[in-house]
Design a protein around this motif. Structure first.
Motif, mmCIF file in Angstrom:
data_model
loop_
_atom_site.group_PDB
_atom_site.id
_atom_site.type_symbol
_atom_site.label_atom_id
_atom_site.label_comp_id
_atom_site.label_asym_id
_atom_site.label_seq_id
_atom_site.Cartn_x
_atom_site.Cartn_y
_atom_site.Cartn_z
ATOM 1 N N LEU A 232 -48.621 -75.153 -68.645
ATOM 2 C CA LEU A 232 -49.942 -74.890 -68.093
ATOM 3 C C LEU A 232 -50.639 -73.861 -68.968
ATOM 4 C CD1 LEU A 232 -48.999 -74.638 -64.304
ATOM 5 C CD2 LEU A 232 -49.809 -76.641 -65.583
ATOM 6 N N LYS A 233 -51.937 -74.081 -69.164
ATOM 7 C CA LYS A 233 -52.719 -73.092 -69.902
ATOM 8 C C LYS A 233 -53.678 -72.461 -68.900
ATOM 9 C CE LYS A 233 -56.259 -73.210 -73.472
ATOM 10 N NZ LYS A 233 -56.593 -73.692 -74.817
ATOM 11 N N ILE A 234 -53.553 -71.160 -68.725
ATOM 12 C CA ILE A 234 -54.383 -70.477 -67.729
ATOM 13 C C ILE A 234 -55.495 -69.725 -68.453
ATOM 14 C CG2 ILE A 234 -54.377 -68.813 -65.823
ATOM 15 C CD1 ILE A 234 -51.376 -69.366 -65.505
ATOM 16 N N LYS A 235 -56.730 -70.000 -68.034
ATOM 17 C CA LYS A 235 -57.869 -69.300 -68.623
ATOM 18 C C LYS A 235 -57.965 -67.909 -68.022
ATOM 19 C CE LYS A 235 -59.896 -72.414 -71.320
ATOM 20 N NZ LYS A 235 -60.132 -72.170 -72.765
ATOM 21 N N VAL A 236 -58.124 -66.926 -68.881
ATOM 22 C CA VAL A 236 -58.253 -65.534 -68.457
ATOM 23 C C VAL A 236 -59.420 -64.914 -69.228
ATOM 24 C CG1 VAL A 236 -55.814 -65.257 -67.807
ATOM 25 C CG2 VAL A 236 -56.497 -64.881 -70.179
ATOM 26 N N ILE B 13 -51.784 -68.602 -72.120
ATOM 27 C CA ILE B 13 -53.026 -68.076 -71.562
ATOM 28 C C ILE B 13 -54.104 -68.042 -72.647
ATOM 29 C CG2 ILE B 13 -51.875 -66.769 -69.736
ATOM 30 C CD1 ILE B 13 -52.264 -64.249 -71.379
ATOM 31 N N ASP B 14 -55.343 -68.179 -72.221
ATOM 32 C CA ASP B 14 -56.464 -68.219 -73.174
ATOM 33 C C ASP B 14 -57.579 -67.318 -72.668
ATOM 34 O OD1 ASP B 14 -58.450 -68.783 -74.965
ATOM 35 O OD2 ASP B 14 -58.550 -70.940 -74.562
ATOM 36 N N ALA B 15 -57.841 -66.225 -73.416
ATOM 37 C CA ALA B 15 -58.856 -65.250 -72.986
ATOM 38 C C ALA B 15 -60.255 -65.580 -73.509
ATOM 39 C CB ALA B 15 -58.452 -63.850 -73.422
ATOM 40 N N ASN B 16 -60.385 -66.588 -74.382
ATOM 41 C CA ASN B 16 -61.710 -66.944 -74.917
ATOM 42 C C ASN B 16 -62.534 -65.721 -75.322
ATOM 43 O OD1 ASN B 16 -61.346 -69.606 -72.841
ATOM 44 N ND2 ASN B 16 -62.175 -70.002 -74.871
ATOM 45 N N GLN B 17 -61.904 -64.795 -76.039
ATOM 46 C CA GLN B 17 -62.571 -63.611 -76.608
ATOM 47 C C GLN B 17 -62.958 -62.569 -75.561
ATOM 48 O OE1 GLN B 17 -65.687 -64.691 -79.589
ATOM 49 N NE2 GLN B 17 -65.501 -66.779 -78.815
ATOM 50 N N ILE C 220 -50.653 -66.275 -76.399
ATOM 51 C CA ILE C 220 -51.936 -65.736 -75.931
ATOM 52 C C ILE C 220 -53.002 -66.215 -76.902
ATOM 53 C CG2 ILE C 220 -53.320 -63.675 -75.470
ATOM 54 C CD1 ILE C 220 -50.806 -62.148 -74.970
ATOM 55 N N GLU C 221 -53.978 -66.928 -76.364
ATOM 56 C CA GLU C 221 -55.009 -67.502 -77.227
ATOM 57 C C GLU C 221 -56.253 -66.616 -77.233
ATOM 58 O OE1 GLU C 221 -55.476 -71.630 -76.357
ATOM 59 O OE2 GLU C 221 -57.351 -71.789 -77.453
ATOM 60 N N GLN C 222 -56.751 -66.382 -78.414
ATOM 61 C CA GLN C 222 -58.012 -65.675 -78.671
ATOM 62 C C GLN C 222 -58.260 -64.501 -77.718
ATOM 63 O OE1 GLN C 222 -59.844 -66.997 -81.506
ATOM 64 N NE2 GLN C 222 -60.566 -64.904 -81.396
ATOM 65 N N LEU D 67 -55.034 -68.164 -82.586
ATOM 66 C CA LEU D 67 -56.482 -68.053 -82.798
ATOM 67 C C LEU D 67 -57.169 -69.401 -82.644
ATOM 68 C CD1 LEU D 67 -56.856 -65.469 -85.702
ATOM 69 C CD2 LEU D 67 -56.742 -65.123 -83.226
ATOM 70 N N ASP D 68 -58.265 -69.380 -81.897
ATOM 71 C CA ASP D 68 -59.069 -70.581 -81.666
ATOM 72 C C ASP D 68 -60.476 -70.353 -82.228
ATOM 73 O OD1 ASP D 68 -60.516 -72.711 -80.684
ATOM 74 O OD2 ASP D 68 -60.060 -72.380 -78.579
ATOM 75 N N GLU D 69 -61.306 -69.598 -81.498
ATOM 76 C CA GLU D 69 -62.689 -69.393 -81.942
ATOM 77 C C GLU D 69 -62.771 -68.694 -83.312
ATOM 78 O OE1 GLU D 69 -61.545 -69.002 -78.827
ATOM 79 O OE2 GLU D 69 -63.144 -68.877 -77.339
ATOM 80 N N SER D 70 -61.735 -67.944 -83.700
ATOM 81 C CA SER D 70 -61.752 -67.264 -85.013
ATOM 82 C C SER D 70 -61.615 -68.239 -86.171
ATOM 83 C CB SER D 70 -60.588 -66.270 -85.129
ATOM 84 O OG SER D 70 -60.745 -65.181 -84.264
ATOM 85 N N ILE E 109 -52.228 -71.367 -84.846
ATOM 86 C CA ILE E 109 -53.652 -71.728 -85.002
ATOM 87 C C ILE E 109 -53.976 -72.909 -84.094
ATOM 88 C CG2 ILE E 109 -55.368 -72.705 -86.603
ATOM 89 C CD1 ILE E 109 -53.989 -71.153 -88.861
ATOM 90 N N ASN E 110 -55.104 -72.814 -83.401
ATOM 91 C CA ASN E 110 -55.595 -73.917 -82.577
ATOM 92 C C ASN E 110 -56.669 -74.661 -83.368
ATOM 93 O OD1 ASN E 110 -56.709 -75.642 -80.698
ATOM 94 N ND2 ASN E 110 -57.026 -74.087 -79.119
ATOM 95 N N ILE E 111 -56.321 -75.852 -83.833
ATOM 96 C CA ILE E 111 -57.294 -76.694 -84.544
ATOM 97 C C ILE E 111 -57.989 -77.587 -83.529
ATOM 98 C CG2 ILE E 111 -57.617 -78.560 -86.225
ATOM 99 C CD1 ILE E 111 -55.219 -77.583 -87.750
HETATM 100 MG MG LIG Z 1 -59.308 -71.724 -76.571
#
Ligand SMILES: [Mg+2]
Length: 370
Positions: free
Chosen positions: A160-164, A190-194, A216-218, A241-244, A263-265
Protein backbone atom coordinates in the motif's frame (compact mmCIF):
# COMPACT_ATOMS: atom_id res chain seq x y z
CA UNK A 1 10.61 -2.99 -48.91
CA UNK A 2 7.14 -1.97 -47.82
CA UNK A 3 7.03 1.55 -46.44
CA UNK A 4 4.78 2.25 -43.48
CA UNK A 5 3.73 5.87 -43.23
CA UNK A 6 1.60 7.87 -40.85
CA UNK A 7 -1.62 8.77 -42.67
CA UNK A 8 -3.80 10.23 -39.96
CA UNK A 9 -3.66 11.41 -36.35
CA UNK A 10 -6.90 11.84 -34.41
CA UNK A 11 -7.04 13.48 -30.99
CA UNK A 12 -9.85 12.73 -28.53
CA UNK A 13 -10.47 14.29 -25.11
CA UNK A 14 -12.03 12.55 -22.13
CA UNK A 15 -13.04 13.31 -18.57
CA UNK A 16 -13.96 10.38 -16.36
CA UNK A 17 -15.14 10.71 -12.76
CA UNK A 18 -13.14 9.07 -10.01
CA UNK A 19 -14.92 6.64 -7.68
CA UNK A 20 -14.09 9.01 -4.81
CA UNK A 21 -12.12 12.28 -4.50
CA UNK A 22 -8.36 11.67 -4.38
CA UNK A 23 -6.43 14.02 -2.10
CA UNK A 24 -2.64 14.44 -1.98
CA UNK A 25 -0.44 17.16 -0.46
CA UNK A 26 -0.63 19.09 -3.75
CA UNK A 27 -4.45 19.15 -4.05
CA UNK A 28 -7.64 17.13 -4.60
CA UNK A 29 -8.84 15.54 -7.85
CA UNK A 30 -12.30 14.27 -8.67
CA UNK A 31 -11.83 13.35 -12.34
CA UNK A 32 -9.25 11.91 -14.69
CA UNK A 33 -9.09 14.19 -17.71
CA UNK A 34 -6.82 13.91 -20.70
CA UNK A 35 -6.46 12.97 -24.34
CA UNK A 36 -6.23 9.81 -26.41
CA UNK A 37 -4.15 9.97 -29.56
CA UNK A 38 -4.89 7.54 -32.37
CA UNK A 39 -2.31 7.25 -35.15
CA UNK A 40 -3.19 5.37 -38.35
CA UNK A 41 -0.76 4.17 -41.00
CA UNK A 42 -1.16 3.57 -44.74
CA UNK A 43 -1.26 -0.20 -44.12
CA UNK A 44 -4.10 0.00 -41.60
CA UNK A 45 -2.18 -0.33 -38.34
CA UNK A 46 -3.31 1.88 -35.45
CA UNK A 47 -1.24 3.02 -32.46
CA UNK A 48 -2.57 4.65 -29.31
CA UNK A 49 -1.22 7.07 -26.75
CA UNK A 50 -2.62 8.92 -23.75
CA UNK A 51 -1.85 12.32 -22.25
CA UNK A 52 -2.57 13.04 -18.59
CA UNK A 53 -1.82 16.74 -18.11
CA UNK A 54 -1.14 17.96 -14.56
CA UNK A 55 -0.59 21.64 -13.86
CA UNK A 56 0.95 21.13 -10.41
CA UNK A 57 3.56 18.58 -11.50
CA UNK A 58 4.02 18.72 -15.28
CA UNK A 59 3.13 22.40 -15.70
CA UNK A 60 0.63 21.64 -18.45
CA UNK A 61 -3.16 21.68 -18.65
CA UNK A 62 -5.86 20.52 -21.08
CA UNK A 63 -5.43 23.60 -23.26
CA UNK A 64 -1.64 23.59 -23.58
CA UNK A 65 -1.70 19.83 -24.01
CA UNK A 66 -4.06 20.07 -26.99
CA UNK A 67 -1.92 22.80 -28.58
CA UNK A 68 1.18 20.59 -28.38
CA UNK A 69 -0.74 17.51 -29.58
CA UNK A 70 -1.87 19.38 -32.70
CA UNK A 71 1.60 20.74 -33.38
CA UNK A 72 3.25 17.31 -33.08
CA UNK A 73 0.52 15.65 -35.14
CA UNK A 74 1.29 17.99 -38.04
CA UNK A 75 4.99 17.22 -37.72
CA UNK A 76 4.64 13.44 -37.81
CA UNK A 77 1.96 12.98 -40.46
CA UNK A 78 3.60 11.55 -43.57
CA UNK A 79 6.59 10.21 -41.67
CA UNK A 80 7.73 6.61 -41.80
CA UNK A 81 7.39 4.26 -38.83
CA UNK A 82 10.88 2.88 -38.94
CA UNK A 83 13.51 4.64 -36.86
CA UNK A 84 12.29 5.35 -33.34
CA UNK A 85 15.36 7.55 -32.82
CA UNK A 86 14.23 9.75 -35.69
CA UNK A 87 10.64 9.98 -34.46
CA UNK A 88 11.72 10.61 -30.88
CA UNK A 89 14.02 13.36 -32.21
CA UNK A 90 10.96 15.23 -33.46
CA UNK A 91 9.29 14.96 -30.05
CA UNK A 92 12.35 16.02 -28.06
CA UNK A 93 13.00 18.83 -30.52
CA UNK A 94 10.04 20.89 -29.37
CA UNK A 95 9.25 22.60 -26.12
CA UNK A 96 5.70 21.99 -25.01
CA UNK A 97 3.33 20.02 -22.85
CA UNK A 98 5.13 16.97 -21.41
CA UNK A 99 1.97 14.85 -21.36
CA UNK A 100 1.23 15.66 -25.02
CA UNK A 101 4.74 14.71 -26.07
CA UNK A 102 4.41 11.52 -24.08
CA UNK A 103 1.10 10.59 -25.74
CA UNK A 104 2.61 10.93 -29.22
CA UNK A 105 5.70 8.94 -28.20
CA UNK A 106 3.51 6.22 -26.68
CA UNK A 107 1.42 5.89 -29.85
CA UNK A 108 4.52 5.72 -32.05
CA UNK A 109 6.13 2.98 -29.91
CA UNK A 110 2.82 1.14 -29.92
CA UNK A 111 2.74 1.30 -33.73
CA UNK A 112 6.36 0.26 -34.01
CA UNK A 113 5.70 -2.78 -31.81
CA UNK A 114 2.52 -3.62 -33.74
CA UNK A 115 4.53 -3.43 -36.97
CA UNK A 116 6.99 -5.96 -35.47
CA UNK A 117 4.06 -8.08 -34.27
CA UNK A 118 5.30 -8.31 -30.68
CA UNK A 119 4.08 -6.87 -27.37
CA UNK A 120 5.92 -3.63 -26.59
CA UNK A 121 7.61 -5.01 -23.44
CA UNK A 122 9.20 -7.85 -25.45
CA UNK A 123 10.64 -5.37 -27.97
CA UNK A 124 11.96 -3.22 -25.13
CA UNK A 125 14.00 -6.30 -24.24
CA UNK A 126 12.00 -7.58 -21.31
CA UNK A 127 10.79 -10.96 -20.19
CA UNK A 128 8.79 -10.13 -17.04
CA UNK A 129 5.25 -11.36 -17.74
CA UNK A 130 3.85 -9.28 -14.85
CA UNK A 131 4.78 -6.82 -12.10
CA UNK A 132 3.27 -6.26 -8.66
CA UNK A 133 1.59 -2.91 -8.20
CA UNK A 134 0.75 -1.10 -5.01
CA UNK A 135 -2.55 0.68 -4.44
CA UNK A 136 -2.49 4.29 -3.29
CA UNK A 137 -4.58 5.63 -0.41
CA UNK A 138 -5.11 9.40 -0.60
CA UNK A 139 -4.99 11.72 2.41
CA UNK A 140 -7.97 11.08 4.68
CA UNK A 141 -8.78 10.56 8.36
CA UNK A 142 -7.17 7.81 10.46
CA UNK A 143 -10.28 5.60 10.53
CA UNK A 144 -11.00 5.99 6.80
CA UNK A 145 -7.36 5.22 6.00
CA UNK A 146 -7.38 2.06 8.10
CA UNK A 147 -10.75 0.94 6.67
CA UNK A 148 -9.49 1.36 3.13
CA UNK A 149 -6.18 -0.37 3.94
CA UNK A 150 -7.99 -3.36 5.44
CA UNK A 151 -10.29 -3.59 2.41
CA UNK A 152 -7.35 -3.41 -0.02
CA UNK A 153 -5.43 -6.08 1.88
CA UNK A 154 -8.53 -8.29 1.73
CA UNK A 155 -8.67 -7.73 -2.03
CA UNK A 156 -5.14 -9.11 -2.24
CA UNK A 157 -2.91 -6.03 -2.48
CA UNK A 158 0.46 -6.76 -0.86
CA UNK A 159 1.79 -3.21 -0.94
CA UNK A 160 0.00 0.00 0.00
CA UNK A 161 1.18 3.50 -0.75
CA UNK A 162 -0.13 6.02 1.76
CA UNK A 163 -0.24 9.68 0.79
CA UNK A 164 1.08 11.97 3.51
CA UNK A 165 2.61 15.44 3.67
CA UNK A 166 -0.24 17.56 4.98
CA UNK A 167 0.30 17.38 8.74
CA UNK A 168 3.33 15.46 10.08
CA UNK A 169 1.63 14.46 13.32
CA UNK A 170 -1.46 13.09 11.58
CA UNK A 171 0.75 11.45 8.96
CA UNK A 172 2.54 9.46 11.66
CA UNK A 173 -0.77 8.52 13.30
CA UNK A 174 -2.20 7.20 10.03
CA UNK A 175 0.91 5.20 9.12
CA UNK A 176 1.07 3.69 12.62
CA UNK A 177 -2.65 2.83 12.60
CA UNK A 178 -2.35 1.00 9.25
CA UNK A 179 0.69 -0.95 10.43
CA UNK A 180 -1.07 -1.91 13.67
CA UNK A 181 -4.25 -2.94 11.83
CA UNK A 182 -2.50 -5.06 9.20
CA UNK A 183 0.55 -6.32 11.09
CA UNK A 184 3.29 -7.49 8.74
CA UNK A 185 0.82 -8.61 6.06
CA UNK A 186 1.55 -5.66 3.75
CA UNK A 187 4.45 -3.52 2.62
CA UNK A 188 3.90 0.17 3.28
CA UNK A 189 5.32 2.98 1.15
CA UNK A 190 4.55 6.61 1.89
CA UNK A 191 4.49 9.62 -0.43
CA UNK A 192 4.68 13.17 0.95
CA UNK A 193 4.44 14.91 -2.47
CA UNK A 194 6.91 17.60 -1.29
CA UNK A 195 4.69 18.43 1.69
CA UNK A 196 7.23 18.50 4.54
CA UNK A 197 10.16 20.74 5.34
CA UNK A 198 13.51 19.27 6.44
CA UNK A 199 12.80 19.31 10.19
CA UNK A 200 9.34 17.81 9.73
CA UNK A 201 10.67 15.05 7.48
CA UNK A 202 13.44 14.21 9.95
CA UNK A 203 10.90 14.07 12.79
CA UNK A 204 8.53 11.78 10.84
CA UNK A 205 11.41 9.46 9.88
CA UNK A 206 12.36 9.14 13.56
CA UNK A 207 8.75 8.47 14.60
CA UNK A 208 8.13 5.75 11.98
CA UNK A 209 11.51 4.05 12.11
CA UNK A 210 10.10 0.89 13.73
CA UNK A 211 7.10 0.60 11.42
CA UNK A 212 8.96 -1.23 8.63
CA UNK A 213 8.37 1.39 5.93
CA UNK A 214 9.63 0.31 2.52
CA UNK A 215 10.14 3.77 0.97
CA UNK A 216 9.55 7.46 1.57
CA UNK A 217 8.67 9.26 -1.62
CA UNK A 218 9.48 12.93 -2.23
CA UNK A 219 9.61 14.10 1.40
CA UNK A 220 10.91 17.58 0.50
CA UNK A 221 10.23 20.12 -2.28
CA UNK A 222 11.37 18.98 -5.73
CA UNK A 223 14.17 21.53 -6.04
CA UNK A 224 15.66 20.94 -2.59
CA UNK A 225 18.17 18.30 -3.71
CA UNK A 226 20.71 19.39 -1.08
CA UNK A 227 18.12 18.94 1.66
CA UNK A 228 17.15 15.57 0.20
CA UNK A 229 20.80 14.45 0.17
CA UNK A 230 21.17 15.50 3.81
CA UNK A 231 17.96 13.67 4.73
CA UNK A 232 18.99 10.53 2.83
CA UNK A 233 22.27 10.43 4.78
CA UNK A 234 20.31 10.43 8.05
CA UNK A 235 17.43 8.14 7.06
CA UNK A 236 17.36 4.37 7.48
CA UNK A 237 14.28 4.32 5.25
CA UNK A 238 15.11 4.59 1.53
CA UNK A 239 14.26 7.95 -0.06
CA UNK A 240 12.58 7.84 -3.45
CA UNK A 241 12.43 10.89 -5.71
CA UNK A 242 9.44 11.59 -7.92
CA UNK A 243 8.77 15.29 -8.58
CA UNK A 244 12.56 16.00 -8.38
CA UNK A 245 13.26 13.77 -11.39
CA UNK A 246 11.42 14.33 -14.65
CA UNK A 247 14.14 13.54 -17.18
CA UNK A 248 17.62 12.05 -17.59
CA UNK A 249 19.32 15.33 -16.72
CA UNK A 250 17.43 15.48 -13.40
CA UNK A 251 18.37 11.85 -12.71
CA UNK A 252 22.08 12.51 -13.25
CA UNK A 253 21.92 15.63 -11.08
CA UNK A 254 20.17 13.83 -8.19
CA UNK A 255 22.52 10.84 -8.39
CA UNK A 256 25.62 13.08 -8.41
CA UNK A 257 24.36 14.79 -5.26
CA UNK A 258 23.61 11.40 -3.68
CA UNK A 259 20.05 12.59 -3.09
CA UNK A 260 18.08 9.38 -3.72
CA UNK A 261 17.93 5.65 -3.04
CA UNK A 262 15.14 4.95 -5.54
CA UNK A 263 13.77 6.83 -8.57
CA UNK A 264 10.10 7.02 -9.56
CA UNK A 265 9.87 7.22 -13.35
CA UNK A 266 6.59 8.34 -14.84
CA UNK A 267 6.17 8.31 -18.59
CA UNK A 268 4.27 11.62 -18.38
CA UNK A 269 7.15 13.37 -16.59
CA UNK A 270 9.76 11.93 -18.95
CA UNK A 271 7.62 13.19 -21.86
CA UNK A 272 8.62 10.22 -24.02
CA UNK A 273 9.34 6.50 -23.84
CA UNK A 274 12.88 7.10 -25.02
CA UNK A 275 13.59 9.55 -22.19
CA UNK A 276 12.06 7.12 -19.68
CA UNK A 277 14.39 4.36 -20.97
CA UNK A 278 17.35 6.74 -20.57
CA UNK A 279 16.47 7.43 -16.92
CA UNK A 280 16.06 3.70 -16.23
CA UNK A 281 19.48 2.95 -17.72
CA UNK A 282 21.14 5.78 -15.81
CA UNK A 283 19.58 4.44 -12.59
CA UNK A 284 20.69 0.90 -13.42
CA UNK A 285 24.26 2.08 -14.00
CA UNK A 286 24.17 3.84 -10.61
CA UNK A 287 22.65 0.71 -9.00
CA UNK A 288 19.55 2.65 -8.04
CA UNK A 289 16.29 0.69 -8.29
CA UNK A 290 13.40 2.23 -10.19
CA UNK A 291 9.67 2.36 -9.60
CA UNK A 292 7.27 3.09 -12.46
CA UNK A 293 4.49 5.39 -11.34
CA UNK A 294 1.64 7.18 -13.06
CA UNK A 295 -0.26 10.45 -13.08
CA UNK A 296 -4.04 10.08 -13.57
CA UNK A 297 -3.79 7.90 -16.70
CA UNK A 298 -6.52 5.48 -17.65
CA UNK A 299 -6.02 2.20 -19.52
CA UNK A 300 -3.90 3.34 -22.48
CA UNK A 301 -1.33 5.17 -20.37
CA UNK A 302 -1.33 2.49 -17.69
CA UNK A 303 -0.77 -0.28 -20.27
CA UNK A 304 2.17 1.69 -21.66
CA UNK A 305 3.52 1.97 -18.10
CA UNK A 306 3.04 -1.77 -17.54
CA UNK A 307 4.88 -2.61 -20.77
CA UNK A 308 7.68 -0.22 -19.83
CA UNK A 309 7.89 -1.72 -16.31
CA UNK A 310 7.99 -5.29 -17.65
CA UNK A 311 10.43 -4.33 -20.40
CA UNK A 312 13.40 -3.16 -18.37
CA UNK A 313 15.39 -4.90 -15.62
CA UNK A 314 16.11 -1.67 -13.72
CA UNK A 315 12.45 -1.51 -12.74
CA UNK A 316 11.76 -3.20 -9.43
CA UNK A 317 8.53 -1.58 -8.26
CA UNK A 318 5.27 -0.40 -9.77
CA UNK A 319 2.67 2.12 -8.70
CA UNK A 320 0.29 1.68 -11.63
CA UNK A 321 -3.14 2.06 -10.13
CA UNK A 322 -4.74 5.28 -11.45
CA UNK A 323 -7.12 3.53 -13.84
CA UNK A 324 -8.46 1.42 -10.97
CA UNK A 325 -9.72 4.60 -9.28
CA UNK A 326 -11.88 5.75 -12.22
CA UNK A 327 -15.59 5.01 -12.50
CA UNK A 328 -15.38 3.96 -16.13
CA UNK A 329 -12.87 2.31 -18.47
CA UNK A 330 -12.00 3.90 -21.79
CA UNK A 331 -10.55 0.59 -22.99
CA UNK A 332 -12.12 -2.77 -22.19
CA UNK A 333 -9.07 -4.86 -21.35
CA UNK A 334 -7.95 -7.04 -18.52
CA UNK A 335 -4.46 -6.23 -17.28
CA UNK A 336 -4.85 -6.76 -13.55
CA UNK A 337 -4.94 -9.77 -11.32
CA UNK A 338 -4.52 -8.32 -7.84
CA UNK A 339 -1.78 -7.51 -6.93
CA UNK A 340 -0.21 -7.94 -10.38
CA UNK A 341 -0.41 -5.93 -13.57
CA UNK A 342 0.42 -7.68 -16.78
CA UNK A 343 0.95 -6.61 -20.37
CA UNK A 344 -1.45 -8.09 -22.93
CA UNK A 345 0.31 -10.79 -24.92
CA UNK A 346 -0.56 -9.31 -28.30
CA UNK A 347 1.30 -6.82 -30.55
CA UNK A 348 2.01 -3.32 -29.23
CA UNK A 349 -0.08 -2.31 -26.23
CA UNK A 350 -2.25 -5.31 -27.04
CA UNK A 351 -5.77 -3.96 -27.44
CA UNK A 352 -7.77 -3.29 -30.59
CA UNK A 353 -9.95 -0.45 -31.82
CA UNK A 354 -13.12 -2.37 -30.96
CA UNK A 355 -11.98 -2.50 -27.30
CA UNK A 356 -12.23 1.31 -27.00
CA UNK A 357 -15.32 2.94 -25.50
CA UNK A 358 -15.64 5.73 -28.03
CA UNK A 359 -18.75 7.03 -26.28
CA UNK A 360 -16.45 8.34 -23.52
CA UNK A 361 -14.25 10.19 -26.04
CA UNK A 362 -14.84 13.54 -27.76
CA UNK A 363 -13.09 14.14 -31.05
CA UNK A 364 -11.04 17.35 -30.83
CA UNK A 365 -8.89 17.36 -33.96
CA UNK A 366 -7.74 15.32 -36.90
CA UNK A 367 -4.64 15.78 -39.03
CA UNK A 368 -4.19 13.72 -42.21
CA UNK A 369 -2.09 13.44 -45.35
CA UNK A 370 -3.36 15.43 -48.33
MG1 LIG B 1 4.68 10.57 -5.99
Amino acid sequence: MFIMRIDRVTIYSFSVKLKSPFKIALGVSTTSSGYIVRIETNNGLIGYGEASPAKNILGDDMESCLTTLKLLSKKIVGMEIKSMEKLEGIISGIKGSASAKCAISMALWDLWARAHEEPLYILLGGDKPRIETDYTIGIKGVKETVDEAVMLAKMGFKTLKIKVGEDPKEDVERIRAVREALGDKVNIRIDANQGWNYEEALWVIKEIKDLDIQLIEQPLPANDLKGLAKLKAKSDIPIMLDESIHNSYDAITAIKLNACDVINIKLMKAASIKEAIKIAHIAEAAEIPVMVGCMAELQVGILAGVNFACGLNAIKYADLDADLMAEKSIVNVRSMEVPFRFPIERPGLGFEDKDINYDLLTKEAEVHRD
